[in-house]
Write a protein that holds these residues in place. Structure first.
Motif, PDB file in Angstrom:
ATOM      1  N   UNK A  29       0.831  -1.210   0.000  1.00  0.00           N
ATOM      2  CA  UNK A  29       0.000   0.000   0.000  1.00  0.00           C
ATOM      3  C   UNK A  29       0.864   1.259   0.000  1.00  0.00           C
ATOM      4  N   UNK A  30       0.368   2.334  -0.608  1.00  0.00           N
ATOM      5  CA  UNK A  30       1.126   3.594  -0.578  1.00  0.00           C
ATOM      6  C   UNK A  30       1.065   4.241   0.800  1.00  0.00           C
ATOM      7  N   UNK A  31       2.088   5.011   1.113  1.00  0.00           N
ATOM      8  CA  UNK A  31       2.092   5.749   2.381  1.00  0.00           C
ATOM      9  C   UNK A  31       0.980   6.790   2.408  1.00  0.00           C
ATOM     10  N   UNK A  32       0.687   7.355   1.243  1.00  0.00           N
ATOM     11  CA  UNK A  32      -0.348   8.372   1.099  1.00  0.00           C
ATOM     12  C   UNK A  32      -1.337   7.870   0.045  1.00  0.00           C
ATOM     13  N   UNK A  33      -2.564   7.588   0.466  1.00  0.00           N
ATOM     14  CA  UNK A  33      -3.559   7.031  -0.461  1.00  0.00           C
ATOM     15  C   UNK A  33      -3.850   7.966  -1.630  1.00  0.00           C
ATOM     16  N   UNK A  34      -3.594   9.263  -1.434  1.00  0.00           N
ATOM     17  CA  UNK A  34      -3.838  10.210  -2.527  1.00  0.00           C
ATOM     18  C   UNK A  34      -2.712  10.187  -3.562  1.00  0.00           C
ATOM     19  N   UNK A  35      -1.631   9.459  -3.245  1.00  0.00           N
ATOM     20  CA  UNK A  35      -0.496   9.335  -4.162  1.00  0.00           C
ATOM     21  C   UNK A  35      -0.189   7.856  -4.359  1.00  0.00           C
ATOM     22  N   UNK A  36      -1.023   7.155  -5.132  1.00  0.00           N
ATOM     23  CA  UNK A  36      -0.892   5.707  -5.267  1.00  0.00           C
ATOM     24  C   UNK A  36       0.435   5.257  -5.865  1.00  0.00           C
ATOM     25  N   UNK A  37       1.108   6.127  -6.592  1.00  0.00           N
ATOM     26  CA  UNK A  37       2.400   5.764  -7.187  1.00  0.00           C
ATOM     27  C   UNK A  37       3.588   6.277  -6.367  1.00  0.00           C
TER      28      UNK A  37
END
Length: 256
Positions: A121-129
């Motif tokens: 999973x990304x550290x920040x869901x708003x920055x999936x990449x």
């Protein structure tokens, strides 16, 4: 004949666990050892659960069918459960579809070799990449003895931790030649070592960069083993076969 590569050994081991996944939970031994592992983890990393002000984010590497994951999930904020065996992850996913199971477990089928693997999973869901999530605690249970290159895996675990995060890794101990008897001869596919030597493991963890390293016996358990190689013939022991043998289990602790 050329020696098998690590990739070949990993594939062979995964095939074995894929084949055994559906019946894995029918073994009382695996349930008992998962419970013992969870008791040992709670006893040895209490600050992870009590001093954060919130529940920890946990990564379990080699989760199998999720027996330990399901124990740890209620004490965690988020539990990412990964395994290289597609079959094991499929069983865990089917469990999580049932009513009353924890909703904070994220099962992922991946052979994790990079803490920035995009499967995480990304550290920040708003920055999936963007950068991948880091964890307060990394767990593994009865996994280390299946891994050929432990230094590489430990390096990956270290990279998956937040600063100050911990690993708590449980496995049976290599206490000498008789440790080989932990597995019947028919279950040797994917077995890279017969237990974990405590001193060697502590030195390896320190070499990788872990701090406050402790490797110690956390519990002991008796297991039915073959009296001679191949006695069980690839199945469960019949009446009169095998003998009980006590194995020590160690917990390996380290901090980033």
């Amino acid at each position: 004949m050329a020696a098998p590569t690590q990739a070949t050994q990993q594939t062979t081991g995964n095939q074995r666990f894929d084949a055994e996944a559906a019946a894995w939970d029918s073994k009382p031994f695996v349930h008992a050892m998962s419970l013992e592992a969870w008791k040992a983890i709670q006893a040895n990393v209490p600050t992870v659960f009590s001093n954060l002000g919130q529940r920890p984010d946990i990564l379990e590497i080699g989760c199998g069918t999720g027996l330990l994951s399901l124990e740890a999930a209620p004490a965690s904020n988020r539990l990412v459960a990964i395994d290289a065996s597609q079959g094991m992850i499929a069983v865990l996913k089917s469990k999580l579809e049932k009513p009353g199971t924890p909703e904070n477990i994220e099962p992922i089928a991946v052979l994790l070799q990079d803490p920035e693997d995009m499967s995480l999973p990304p550290a920040d869901e708003s920055k999936p990449d963007g950068p991948r999530l880091k964890f307060d605690l990394v767990l593994s249970h009865l996994v280390l003895h299946h891994i050929a290159d432990l230094k590489k895996v430990l390096t990956t675990m270290l990279g998956c931790l937040k600063e100050g995060g911990m690993v708590a890794l449980t496995d049976f101990e290599d206490f000498g030649p008789d440790a080989r008897r932990f597995h019947p001869e028919s279950k040797m596919d994917g077995v890279e070592r017969h237990g974990i030597p405590r001193k060697w493991m502590a030195e390896l963890m320190q070499d990788v960069g872990f701090k406050d390293v402790i490797t110690k016996v956390a519990w002991e358990h008796s297991k039915m083993v073959e009296k001679y190689p191949g006695e069980f013939g690839g199945g469960a022991p019949s009446e009169g076969q095998g003998e009980l043998m006590t194995f020590p289990y160690i917990i390996c602790l380290g901090r980033k």
